[in-house]
Write an enzyme that holds these catalytic residues in place. Structure first.
Site, PDB file in Angstrom:
ATOM      1  N   CYS A   1       1.144  -1.114   0.029  1.00 46.55           N
ATOM      2  CA  CYS A   1       0.379   0.366  -0.116  1.00 46.55           C
ATOM      3  C   CYS A   1       0.993   1.639  -0.159  1.00 46.55           C
ATOM      4  O   CYS A   1       1.416   1.177  -0.976  1.00 46.55           O
ATOM      5  CB  CYS A   1      -1.350  -0.025   1.216  1.00 46.55           C
ATOM      6  SG  CYS A   1      -2.926   1.016   0.814  1.00 46.55           S
TER       7      CYS A   1
ATOM      8  N   HIS B   1      -3.685  -5.386   0.179  1.00 39.01           N
ATOM      9  CA  HIS B   1      -3.511  -5.865   1.574  1.00 39.01           C
ATOM     10  C   HIS B   1      -3.547  -7.283   1.335  1.00 39.01           C
ATOM     11  O   HIS B   1      -4.803  -8.008   2.595  1.00 39.01           O
ATOM     12  CB  HIS B   1      -3.992  -5.247   3.218  1.00 39.01           C
ATOM     13  CG  HIS B   1      -3.262  -3.652   3.500  1.00 39.01           C
ATOM     14  ND1 HIS B   1      -2.728  -3.560   3.532  1.00 39.01           N
ATOM     15  CD2 HIS B   1      -4.030  -2.395   2.989  1.00 39.01           C
ATOM     16  CE1 HIS B   1      -2.675  -1.879   3.896  1.00 39.01           C
ATOM     17  NE2 HIS B   1      -3.438  -1.494   3.266  1.00 39.01           N
TER      18      HIS B   1
ATOM     19  N   GLU C   1      -1.917  -9.696   3.291  1.00 37.05           N
ATOM     20  CA  GLU C   1      -1.257  -9.845   4.602  1.00 37.05           C
ATOM     21  C   GLU C   1      -2.713  -9.570   5.490  1.00 37.05           C
ATOM     22  O   GLU C   1      -2.475 -10.147   6.722  1.00 37.05           O
ATOM     23  CB  GLU C   1      -0.395  -8.652   4.833  1.00 37.05           C
ATOM     24  CG  GLU C   1      -0.570  -7.339   5.782  1.00 37.05           C
ATOM     25  CD  GLU C   1      -1.290  -6.356   4.826  1.00 37.05           C
ATOM     26  OE1 GLU C   1      -1.506  -5.208   5.062  1.00 37.05           O
ATOM     27  OE2 GLU C   1      -1.077  -6.442   3.935  1.00 37.05           O
TER      28      GLU C   1
END
Length: 230
Positions: free
Chosen positions: A89, A173, A175
């Site tokens: 990001c 994202h 993650e």
């Protein structure tokens, strides 16, 4: 022993689900926050891997965040040395800027779980095919010279790119999906969510439904990328 340095721009945006594949690949993880008084003196060329996470600021907000200019200089040195680096990001936007690209506000705030279109069907991002991953941004960037575009979404063409084998930038994202800090994301960004017309309850529900699959795909992607580093 290999070392990995995680750069946090705000405490709520850590390495999250990517920690597992990084440690499984044999890296010892250390972390630094950009508000650390010694941040300017860091040698970002030294770690075997540098991972830059997200944040609510824009790369162009350098007067409000003087450390951005400092970090870009440090990144430029690492990029010149072709040392492995991952950006997520805001981290991806910083990599783009350090490579000479323009970073600027996009046409809309892209928030929520949705899949991206994968352009490199044989590379590590193939693990994300048809998997809704978390988006939480309103900025974008031009594609750096010599970079390969890896993924896009309907709202943002530049969702991921790589520069050679050692630099990977992800606007989304992958993650996030199992990290309890997602609650803090919502709490801290209520004004941002309201401006984007997003419902916090719907985001929490989507996190429960899509989060585990997104993180599993993200871990597979990072594990494979790490095996291909030069």
């Amino acid at each position: 022993m290999k070392t990995a340095l995680i750069i946090r721009h705000v405490p709520r945006e850590g390495v999250a689900g990517f920690r597992e594949p990084i440690e499984a690949a044999g890296y010892v993880i250390d972390r630094v926050d950009v508000d650390n008084q010694d941040f300017h003196a860091l040698d970002l060329v030294a770690p075997d891997l540098v991972v830059m996470m997200g944040g609510p600021m824009g790369v162009y907000e350098r007067e409000a965040h003087p450390w951005i200019s400092c970090q870009l200089k440090l990144l430029a040195r690492r990029l010149a040395a072709d040392r492995p680096m991952l950006g997520v990001c805001f981290g991806s936007q910083m990599i783009a800027a350090a490579l000479g690209a323009d970073v600027y506000p996009g046409p809309t705030k892209e928030i929520g779980f949705a899949p991206v279109t994968i352009h490199d069907r044989d590379g590590p991002l193939r693990h994300l095919s048809d998997v809704p991953v978390l988006h939480w941004h309103g900025d974008t960037f031009t594609l750096p010279e010599g970079a390969e575009l890896l993924a896009s979404s309907p709202a943002y063409q530049h969702q991921a790119f790589r520069k050679g084998r050692n630099v990977l930038a992800l606007q989304f994202h992958a993650e996030m999906g199992e990290d309890e800090r997602f609650v803090d994301w919502i709490a801290q960004d209520m004004d941002y969510l309201t401006a984007a017309g997003q419902c916090p309850d719907e985001l929490r529900a989507a996190h429960e439904v899509h989060g585990p699959r997104a993180v599993a795909a993200g871990r597979a992607m990072i594990a494979e990328w790490l095996t291909g580093l030069v």
